[in-house]
Design a protein around this motif. Structure first.
Motif, PDB file in Angstrom:
ATOM      1  N   SER A 200      97.796  76.941 -19.829  1.00 11.84           N
ATOM      2  CA  SER A 200      96.222  77.049 -19.374  1.00 11.84           C
ATOM      3  C   SER A 200      95.804  75.768 -18.456  1.00 11.84           C
ATOM      4  CB  SER A 200      95.393  77.140 -20.765  1.00 11.84           C
ATOM      5  OG  SER A 200      95.562  76.015 -21.488  1.00 11.84           O
ATOM      6  N   ARG A 201      96.243  74.835 -18.876  1.00 12.59           N
ATOM      7  CA  ARG A 201      96.067  73.418 -18.177  1.00 12.59           C
ATOM      8  C   ARG A 201      96.496  73.548 -16.563  1.00 12.59           C
ATOM      9  NH1 ARG A 201      97.438  70.365 -22.787  1.00 12.59           N
ATOM     10  NH2 ARG A 201      99.284  69.826 -21.707  1.00 12.59           N
ATOM     11  N   ARG A 202      97.625  74.218 -16.463  1.00 14.10           N
ATOM     12  CA  ARG A 202      98.228  74.279 -15.252  1.00 14.10           C
ATOM     13  C   ARG A 202      97.642  75.279 -14.079  1.00 14.10           C
ATOM     14  NH1 ARG A 202     102.895  71.526 -14.580  1.00 14.10           N
ATOM     15  NH2 ARG A 202     103.849  72.823 -12.939  1.00 14.10           N
ATOM     16  N   MET A 203      96.982  76.316 -14.878  1.00 13.74           N
ATOM     17  CA  MET A 203      96.362  77.481 -14.316  1.00 13.74           C
ATOM     18  C   MET A 203      95.178  76.998 -13.069  1.00 13.74           C
ATOM     19  SD  MET A 203      97.595  80.274 -14.854  1.00 13.74           S
ATOM     20  CE  MET A 203      96.299  81.446 -14.643  1.00 13.74           C
ATOM     21  N   PRO A 204      95.247  77.649 -11.867  1.00 15.79           N
ATOM     22  CA  PRO A 204      94.054  77.194 -11.078  1.00 15.79           C
ATOM     23  C   PRO A 204      92.843  77.128 -11.832  1.00 15.79           C
ATOM     24  CG  PRO A 204      95.507  78.986 -10.131  1.00 15.79           C
ATOM     25  CD  PRO A 204      95.885  78.812 -11.616  1.00 15.79           C
ATOM     26  N   GLN A 205      92.070  76.043 -11.440  1.00 19.33           N
ATOM     27  CA  GLN A 205      90.772  76.062 -12.129  1.00 19.33           C
ATOM     28  C   GLN A 205      89.870  76.812 -11.185  1.00 19.33           C
ATOM     29  OE1 GLN A 205      89.829  74.131 -14.977  1.00 19.33           O
ATOM     30  NE2 GLN A 205      92.302  74.336 -15.127  1.00 19.33           N
ATOM     31  N   ARG A 206      89.002  77.694 -11.924  1.00 23.87           N
ATOM     32  CA  ARG A 206      87.895  78.085 -11.229  1.00 23.87           C
ATOM     33  C   ARG A 206      86.525  77.690 -11.474  1.00 23.87           C
ATOM     34  NH1 ARG A 206      90.839  81.453 -14.253  1.00 23.87           N
ATOM     35  NH2 ARG A 206      89.345  81.833 -16.043  1.00 23.87           N
ATOM     36  N   PRO A 207      85.691  77.994 -10.601  1.00 19.81           N
ATOM     37  CA  PRO A 207      84.598  77.180 -10.652  1.00 19.81           C
ATOM     38  C   PRO A 207      83.779  77.375 -12.012  1.00 19.81           C
ATOM     39  CG  PRO A 207      84.461  78.512  -8.515  1.00 19.81           C
ATOM     40  CD  PRO A 207      85.725  79.039  -9.323  1.00 19.81           C
ATOM     41  N   ALA A 208      83.099  76.375 -12.451  1.00 20.61           N
ATOM     42  CA  ALA A 208      82.573  76.419 -13.813  1.00 20.61           C
ATOM     43  C   ALA A 208      81.380  77.356 -13.757  1.00 20.61           C
ATOM     44  CB  ALA A 208      81.903  75.211 -14.377  1.00 20.61           C
ATOM     45  N   ALA A 209      80.939  78.099 -14.857  1.00 23.69           N
ATOM     46  CA  ALA A 209      80.033  79.191 -14.767  1.00 23.69           C
ATOM     47  C   ALA A 209      78.483  78.418 -14.859  1.00 23.69           C
ATOM     48  CB  ALA A 209      79.918  79.934 -16.452  1.00 23.69           C
ATOM     49  N   ASP A 210      78.338  77.206 -14.666  1.00 26.40           N
ATOM     50  CA  ASP A 210      77.122  76.591 -14.815  1.00 26.40           C
ATOM     51  C   ASP A 210      75.961  77.130 -13.759  1.00 26.40           C
ATOM     52  OD1 ASP A 210      78.116  73.230 -15.875  1.00 26.40           O
ATOM     53  OD2 ASP A 210      77.896  75.036 -17.096  1.00 26.40           O
ATOM     54  N   TRP A 211      76.698  77.402 -12.487  1.00 27.98           N
ATOM     55  CA  TRP A 211      75.725  77.862 -11.483  1.00 27.98           C
ATOM     56  C   TRP A 211      74.974  79.194 -12.030  1.00 27.98           C
ATOM     57  CZ3 TRP A 211      76.031  82.982  -9.735  1.00 27.98           C
ATOM     58  CH2 TRP A 211      77.045  83.668 -10.210  1.00 27.98           C
ATOM     59  N   ARG A 212      75.403  79.818 -12.976  1.00 24.77           N
ATOM     60  CA  ARG A 212      74.651  81.183 -13.614  1.00 24.77           C
ATOM     61  C   ARG A 212      73.484  80.680 -14.460  1.00 24.77           C
ATOM     62  NH1 ARG A 212      80.058  82.635 -15.401  1.00 24.77           N
ATOM     63  NH2 ARG A 212      80.900  83.956 -13.998  1.00 24.77           N
ATOM     64  N   ARG A 213      73.326  79.237 -14.809  1.00 25.36           N
ATOM     65  CA  ARG A 213      72.264  79.103 -15.538  1.00 25.36           C
ATOM     66  C   ARG A 213      71.083  78.707 -14.748  1.00 25.36           C
ATOM     67  NH1 ARG A 213      73.150  76.728 -20.602  1.00 25.36           N
ATOM     68  NH2 ARG A 213      71.286  75.205 -20.280  1.00 25.36           N
ATOM     69  N   HIS A 214      71.408  78.640 -13.257  1.00 24.24           N
ATOM     70  CA  HIS A 214      70.207  78.309 -12.218  1.00 24.24           C
ATOM     71  C   HIS A 214      69.835  79.498 -11.856  1.00 24.24           C
ATOM     72  CE1 HIS A 214      71.146  73.703 -13.118  1.00 24.24           C
ATOM     73  NE2 HIS A 214      72.495  74.063 -13.098  1.00 24.24           N
ATOM     74  N   ALA A 215      70.408  80.521 -12.112  1.00 22.61           N
ATOM     75  CA  ALA A 215      70.147  81.886 -11.362  1.00 22.61           C
ATOM     76  C   ALA A 215      69.303  82.602 -12.256  1.00 22.61           C
ATOM     77  CB  ALA A 215      71.457  82.679 -11.026  1.00 22.61           C
ATOM     78  N   TYR A 216      68.142  82.564 -11.722  1.00 26.28           N
ATOM     79  CA  TYR A 216      66.803  83.095 -12.547  1.00 26.28           C
ATOM     80  C   TYR A 216      66.876  84.873 -12.515  1.00 26.28           C
ATOM     81  CZ  TYR A 216      65.179  78.588 -11.858  1.00 26.28           C
ATOM     82  OH  TYR A 216      65.010  77.016 -11.581  1.00 26.28           O
TER      83      TYR A 216
END
Length: 566
Positions: A200-216
């Motif tokens: 799991s540490r070696r899998m390609p990192q996908r963007p964190a879901a934090d951006w969804r917290r800013h989408a109203y």
């Protein structure tokens, strides 16, 4: 294989690698991925008791089409095969470099196919690939930690899956996909990787879901928007296209919701390593707004800091150096990085063109992407922009939305389409106004006939600006209901609090309570809950979050009405 032009029945298995073309992968990574894909498929088919050498196999570069002979049980293809594939991928990822690790989408269907000297064709194959390419399937995998997402057709569900043991069939979830001209029911299931923690540490990192917290946004289902979502998604993901994607339409038609779905699908494809979503809350152009340079500098400094923070770029302590530092940070990123920035709620052409120019100067140009939502066309003002217009709902889609919102109301469930026509006539198919009208009716507990009669009167009055009159009527009626339940003081204090900030801005729970000045904690929670039920206020954020962590905003149309702006 004889090429006699006669169709034969085959089980169809199609697989595709998530994010094969992502910039984080080198060409060497892609070669390793392709080798691993074929090895994983051979292992998985062997484990499932279906020798791959007895199947017809077509390589599509980032995926494979396998036509399985009839003697292989289809039940094997929807359970044992994807489980074996997930295990084979885990073994591959254990040894692979991060750029060569992979996950897969897998589709299973069956039907008649015809072979010729060049390969094979058939509508069943087309349908399998449509399921495989659906943005909803991509997003499902992107939001999970699974190695494989399986999507099966309605035929496979009815003839195969539902006859399996309940412990297996119950793991499939009904859904619907729309790709190009295909809209079809499907069933999906996720298969986790049986891998060690190191994998799991070696899998390609996908963007964190934090951006969804800013989408109203706070919607559970979109109506009449699938084609637009797919088109915007394709524009965002197209590396050969322009660097700006504009989603344009009137207020309330759903630009933000459509952009959210498209961004989520594009991010799920693995094509972006960092994502930022900001709302343009302090427009500086147009009537009533300052156009002075100091105001503009302050606004864009704040905006670029928010974008940089979400992207993980440190601009340092000096505000005067932020613009130059932003550009240096973007220029210094690893070549495999690809940024996606969304600027929502750009209400005027000057705001939108200024946003594009500023962010291009900051380095948000190809291969990065900028998505903006605005009410006005940008093509006459911005080069290389790909524009997508969001239109009001058709009558059929508007009626479907009305019934969806009022699914638990007997009056709406039993009312014929003709009786609900006034809702469509006065709202013009605008989703925001439809939600406002239906929520107001549901919360008021007034007879449906009475509500529809008043809407007919509005329509028949034929005012010069019917849309403005309808908005005012719906707002006033909803505010009256809020006041009836909680008193005028609480209602005015809650809605008035949003005027402290800019159009489109948001509050967290505690901040909204403080700014509103409502000292009664229970009273504040109650009036806020009712305002959300009436669609006067939109709550957003992960539904699993505690109330204290959620965000709250009001639509820009209601902001103008409440805060007395032109």
């Amino acid at each position: 294989m004889a090429h006699d032009g006669k169709a034969v029945h085959r089980s169809i298995v199609a697989v595709d690698i998530e994010g094969f073309g992502a910039r984080r992968r080198t060409d060497a990574d892609r070669l390793e991925v392709r080798t691993g894909m074929h090895q994983a498929l051979r292992e998985a088919f062997g484990t499932a008791g279906a020798d791959l050498s007895s199947c017809h196999v077509d390589d599509s570069g980032d995926g494979v089409l396998v036509l399985v002979p009839p003697e292989v049980p289809k039940s094997t293809l929807v359970d044992l095969l994807p489980r074996a594939l997930a295990d084979a991928l885990a073994r591959h990822n254990e040894a692979a470099e991060p750029g060569a690790a992979m996950r897969m989408r897998m589709a299973v269907h069956a039907g008649e196919v015809t072979f010729d000297a060049h390969g094979v064709a058939g509508s069943a194959i087309v349908h399998a690939f449509r399921m495989l390419d659906a943005s909803r399937v991509r997003v499902l995998l992107a939001k999970s930690d699974a190695s494989v997402v399986l999507v099966v057709s309605a035929w496979i569900q009815d003839e195969v899956v539902r006859h399996l043991e309940p412990r297996v069939s119950a793991r499939f979830t009904a859904d619907e996909v729309t790709v190009k001209e295909t809209t079809a029911p499907v069933w999906v299931r996720l298969f986790p990787a049986e891998a060690s923690e190191s994998v799991s540490r070696r899998m390609p990192q996908r963007p964190a879901a934090d951006w969804r917290r800013h989408a109203y946004v706070n919607h559970d289902k979109l109506f009449g928007a699938r084609d637009t979502v797919d088109a915007v998604t394709a524009a965002i993901m197209n590396e050969r296209g322009g660097d700006v994607v504009s989603v344009v339409g009137e207020g309330g038609v759903g630009k933000t919701a459509i952009s959210y779905e498209a961004v989520q699908a594009a991010v799920g494809s693995g094509g972006f390593t960092r994502v930022a979503w900001v709302s343009a809350t302090k427009p500086h152009s147009g009537a009533g707004n300052s156009g002075s340079e100091p105001y503009r500098v302050t606004y864009w400094s704040d905006l670029q800091l928010e974008i940089a923070t979400q992207l993980g770029l440190d601009l340092g302590p000096s505000r005067a150096l932020w613009s130059a530092e932003f550009g240096r940070r973007v220029a210094g990123l690893d070549p495999g990085e690809r940024l996606l920035v969304v600027v929502d709620n750009l209400e005027t052409v000057p705001d939108a063109t200024d946003a594009v120019q500023q962010l291009r100067r900051f380095g948000i140009t190809n291969p990065h992407r900028l998505v903006v939502t605005t009410r006005w066309e940008l093509t006459p003002h911005v080069d290389t922009v790909r524009e997508h217009r969001v239109s009001p709902l058709s009558s059929a889609d508007a009626l479907a939305l009305v019934r969806h919102i009022g699914a638990n109301d007997p009056g709406l469930r039993s009312a014929p389409d003709s009786a609900l026509q006034p809702v469509l006539d006065v709202t013009g198919g605008t989703p925001f106004l439809i939600r406002l009208a239906v929520r107001q009716y549901l919360s008021s507990h007034h007879p449906l006939d009475q509500v529809l009669h008043r809407l007919r009167e509005l329509r028949d009055e034929a005012a010069p600006d019917l849309a403005a009159q309808v908005r005012s009527y719906l707002y006033v009626e909803s505010l009256r209901e809020l006041e009836r339940r909680h008193g005028e003081e609480f209602a005015d204090a809650l809605l008035g609090a949003f005027c402290v900030k800019g159009r489109g801005d948001a509050f967290r729970f505690a901040e909204l309570g403080e700014v509103s000045g409502i000292d009664d904690e229970d009273g504040f929670g109650a009036v806020l809950s009712t305002a959300c039920q009436l669609s006067l206020i939109t709550s957003f954020g992960d539904a699993s979050e505690a109330t204290l962590d959620r965000g709250y905003t009001i639509h820009s149309l209601l902001y103008d009405f409440t805060c007395g702006l032109p």
